[in-house]
Design a protein around this motif. Sequence first.
Motif, mmCIF file in Angstrom:
data_model
loop_
_atom_site.group_PDB
_atom_site.id
_atom_site.type_symbol
_atom_site.label_atom_id
_atom_site.label_comp_id
_atom_site.label_asym_id
_atom_site.label_seq_id
_atom_site.Cartn_x
_atom_site.Cartn_y
_atom_site.Cartn_z
ATOM 1 N N ASN A 18 2.811 24.788 76.008
ATOM 2 C CA ASN A 18 2.248 23.810 75.079
ATOM 3 C C ASN A 18 2.420 22.369 75.542
ATOM 4 O OD1 ASN A 18 1.462 25.821 73.165
ATOM 5 N ND2 ASN A 18 3.584 25.966 72.495
ATOM 6 N N SER A 19 2.829 22.193 76.790
ATOM 7 C CA SER A 19 2.972 20.846 77.352
ATOM 8 C C SER A 19 1.756 20.525 78.210
ATOM 9 C CB SER A 19 4.248 20.770 78.206
ATOM 10 O OG SER A 19 4.328 19.534 78.881
ATOM 11 N N THR A 20 1.179 19.339 78.030
ATOM 12 C CA THR A 20 -0.026 18.974 78.788
ATOM 13 C C THR A 20 0.271 18.609 80.235
ATOM 14 O OG1 THR A 20 0.147 16.669 78.078
ATOM 15 C CG2 THR A 20 -1.198 18.137 76.725
ATOM 16 N N GLY A 21 1.518 18.173 80.521
ATOM 17 C CA GLY A 21 1.845 17.687 81.862
ATOM 18 C C GLY A 21 1.498 18.651 82.984
ATOM 19 N N PRO A 22 1.937 19.922 82.920
ATOM 20 C CA PRO A 22 1.610 20.852 84.004
ATOM 21 C C PRO A 22 0.118 21.084 84.171
ATOM 22 C CG PRO A 22 3.438 21.686 82.683
ATOM 23 C CD PRO A 22 2.882 20.508 81.960
ATOM 24 N N TYR A 23 -0.635 21.112 83.084
ATOM 25 C CA TYR A 23 -2.091 21.305 83.187
ATOM 26 C C TYR A 23 -2.739 20.139 83.941
ATOM 27 C CZ TYR A 23 -1.703 25.048 79.697
ATOM 28 O OH TYR A 23 -1.381 26.203 79.028
#
Length: 272
Positions: free
Chosen positions: A199-204
């Motif tokens: 649910n974290s946008t950083g890795p995407y």
Amino acid sequence: MRGMIHYQRNEFAAANSAFEKAIMQDPKDLQATQMRGVTLYRMGQPAAAIPLLERANTPIASDNADGTYVLAVCYLDVHRYDDARRIFAQQYKLPVDSAASYLFMGRMLLRRNYPVESEQMTRKALEIEPRLPLAHLLLGQLALSRSQAAEAVVEFEAERKINPMDGEVYERLGDSYLRALRYEDAQQALNCALLLEPNSTGPYILLGQVLLKRDDALTALNYLMRAEHMDPNNHLTHLLLGQAYRALGRKEDATREYKSAESIQNSVENPK
């Protein structure tokens, strides 16, 4: 009461004057003493604030933790690091001379923008406890802030060995690999981050960057669209989406995303 009203209105000079008069009338008024110390800190006078906060700290610390925290921050700003560490250790119930206490100081020093002192405290923590979780993570963040990608990789890899279930470690490691132009390693690390922190946008976003570097715009687009769905107000996501659409020959979509990125950036730089 007048001092509190001025303080809540951010009228610090007037608040300071009111609290000073209250203390003159009743030197034992610890609330006025503490609030004058906090006000002086807000006015950029940590050295002047410290004696007042020290006087008020012990009797009412259990009722108002804010004064205790401000006292510790004042100690940081006048470089009385051992005193600050003592206060933070008491607040967080840590042994004063423990590795955790030094690491906590390292984090607080970085937050106050003292990177050199932050690194010194963090390395002291590792001297006390070489396998302390989160210490290498902080050292890696410091290395990234200096644009030293290779050094950051070393620190994040060390953290991964100690703390293999923390998604942030893999995200930071992937970012470091990306900066070091190690795209395959970056992709593997970021895939691990996604499994741990879906649910974290950083890795995407970082995976989108990596895949664009690897000339795989179609797969990058999938990750970036997921990031955009999770957080539509991130200008970097729209900028990367524009690059992905452009690489795929979708000029109208690319133009739309570039405009969205520009609009979001302008709203941040020029808020109403």
